[in-house]
Design a protein around this motif. Sequence first.
Motif, PDB file in Angstrom:
ATOM      1  N   TYR A  56       0.881  -1.242  -0.077  1.00 35.89           N
ATOM      2  CA  TYR A  56      -0.498  -0.220  -0.110  1.00 35.89           C
ATOM      3  C   TYR A  56       1.025   1.014   0.165  1.00 35.89           C
ATOM      4  N   SER A  57       0.523   2.498  -0.849  1.00 30.53           N
ATOM      5  CA  SER A  57       2.215   3.073  -1.189  1.00 30.53           C
ATOM      6  C   SER A  57       0.923   4.551  -0.926  1.00 30.53           C
ATOM      7  N   LEU A  58       1.417   5.429  -0.016  1.00 33.51           N
ATOM      8  CA  LEU A  58       0.687   6.624   0.055  1.00 33.51           C
ATOM      9  C   LEU A  58       1.692   7.844  -0.709  1.00 33.51           C
ATOM     10  N   ARG A  59       0.955   8.946  -1.212  1.00 33.15           N
ATOM     11  CA  ARG A  59       2.419   9.924  -1.396  1.00 33.15           C
ATOM     12  C   ARG A  59       2.828  10.173  -0.035  1.00 33.15           C
ATOM     13  N   GLY A  60       4.491  10.683  -0.380  1.00 34.04           N
ATOM     14  CA  GLY A  60       5.375  10.606  -0.061  1.00 34.04           C
ATOM     15  C   GLY A  60       6.001   9.961   1.040  1.00 34.04           C
ATOM     16  N   VAL A  86       3.701  -9.789  -6.445  1.00 37.73           N
ATOM     17  CA  VAL A  86       3.718  -8.189  -5.635  1.00 37.73           C
ATOM     18  C   VAL A  86       2.468  -7.552  -6.172  1.00 37.73           C
ATOM     19  N   THR A  87       1.045  -6.663  -5.744  1.00 44.00           N
ATOM     20  CA  THR A  87       0.961  -6.199  -6.386  1.00 44.00           C
ATOM     21  C   THR A  87       0.827  -4.696  -5.224  1.00 44.00           C
ATOM     22  N   ILE A  88       1.195  -3.397  -6.444  1.00 47.15           N
ATOM     23  CA  ILE A  88       1.314  -1.846  -5.475  1.00 47.15           C
ATOM     24  C   ILE A  88       0.247  -2.144  -5.586  1.00 47.15           C
ATOM     25  N   CYS A  89      -0.399  -1.246  -4.444  1.00 45.83           N
ATOM     26  CA  CYS A  89      -2.300  -0.332  -4.555  1.00 45.83           C
ATOM     27  C   CYS A  89      -1.428   1.551  -3.898  1.00 45.83           C
ATOM     28  N   PRO A  90      -1.749   2.202  -4.843  1.00 38.98           N
ATOM     29  CA  PRO A  90      -1.571   3.110  -4.728  1.00 38.98           C
ATOM     30  C   PRO A  90      -2.826   3.680  -4.047  1.00 38.98           C
ATOM     31  N   GLU A 104      -7.608   9.357   1.294  1.00 36.27           N
ATOM     32  CA  GLU A 104      -9.315   9.607   1.183  1.00 36.27           C
ATOM     33  C   GLU A 104      -9.506   8.155   1.012  1.00 36.27           C
ATOM     34  N   GLU A 105      -8.290   7.465   0.382  1.00 29.45           N
ATOM     35  CA  GLU A 105      -8.880   6.079  -0.396  1.00 29.45           C
ATOM     36  C   GLU A 105      -7.835   5.241   1.237  1.00 29.45           C
ATOM     37  N   ALA A 106      -7.186   5.495   2.171  1.00 24.85           N
ATOM     38  CA  ALA A 106      -6.579   5.141   2.605  1.00 24.85           C
ATOM     39  C   ALA A 106      -7.055   5.107   3.577  1.00 24.85           C
TER      40      ALA A 106
END
Length: 236
Positions: A9-13, A30-34, A38-40
């Motif tokens: 799980y990738s958040l900005r920053g 490996v799956t990246i979930c940006p 709000e989505e987090a």
Amino acid sequence: MPTLGVVVYSLRGMSHLSQCLESVQWADTVTICPLDQEEAAHISGGSGKAIQATHTDWVLHLWGDECVEDQLADALQRLRREDPGQSLPAYRVPIRSFLLGRWVEGSLWSPTPSMRLCRETRDFPIHWWNSQSPVHNGKATVLPGWINDYSSSELAVGVERLNVVSSLWAQELGSDGRALSRTSLVTYPMWVLIRLLFVKGLVFQGMAGLSLSALSAYGTMVGGIKWHETSRSSGK
């Protein structure tokens, strides 16, 4: 042989995504979930597609600023070789954070150990943020090894992310239908602070341990307040 996939799980920053991905290159998928903030806050409802896309027997959950160390990677690969009937349905993993120039036990995301590895699930692990280790068939569900958490390298960023994660905690409380008193909104964060300082021993880590404990207690308190405000506005 059972397969193991990783959902990141990738958040900005987040500035250590490349190290995170490199540390799990041995995984089957490996799956990246940006996510944005709000989505987090609604991750437990939106993570199902990412998990389903892995098509693996086991799913390991990571934030993009975390890194799986060698000892933990070895334990995960041994788990892949085990008979699924002999292994537990879920495991917790200890975390340590880089805070004020040193590594300390615990995380700005959640207490340690945290639920990270689950089997046959379509959602973010229930109670992943709770540090209480359940017992399954008389065995503690904790894997050996550590996860490096780089998210606390800057306190300002850490506080911002705690506000995001507190929304996850509030949502989890609401989905469980729990009833919290106003008193518990104060006493539970105090218990978290005392537990981290004296039971976990972070008091001996100096300013880094004190900061980590205080921020974790702060995040717990904010999560409870958000839950209280949401439940009051909805008439619960």
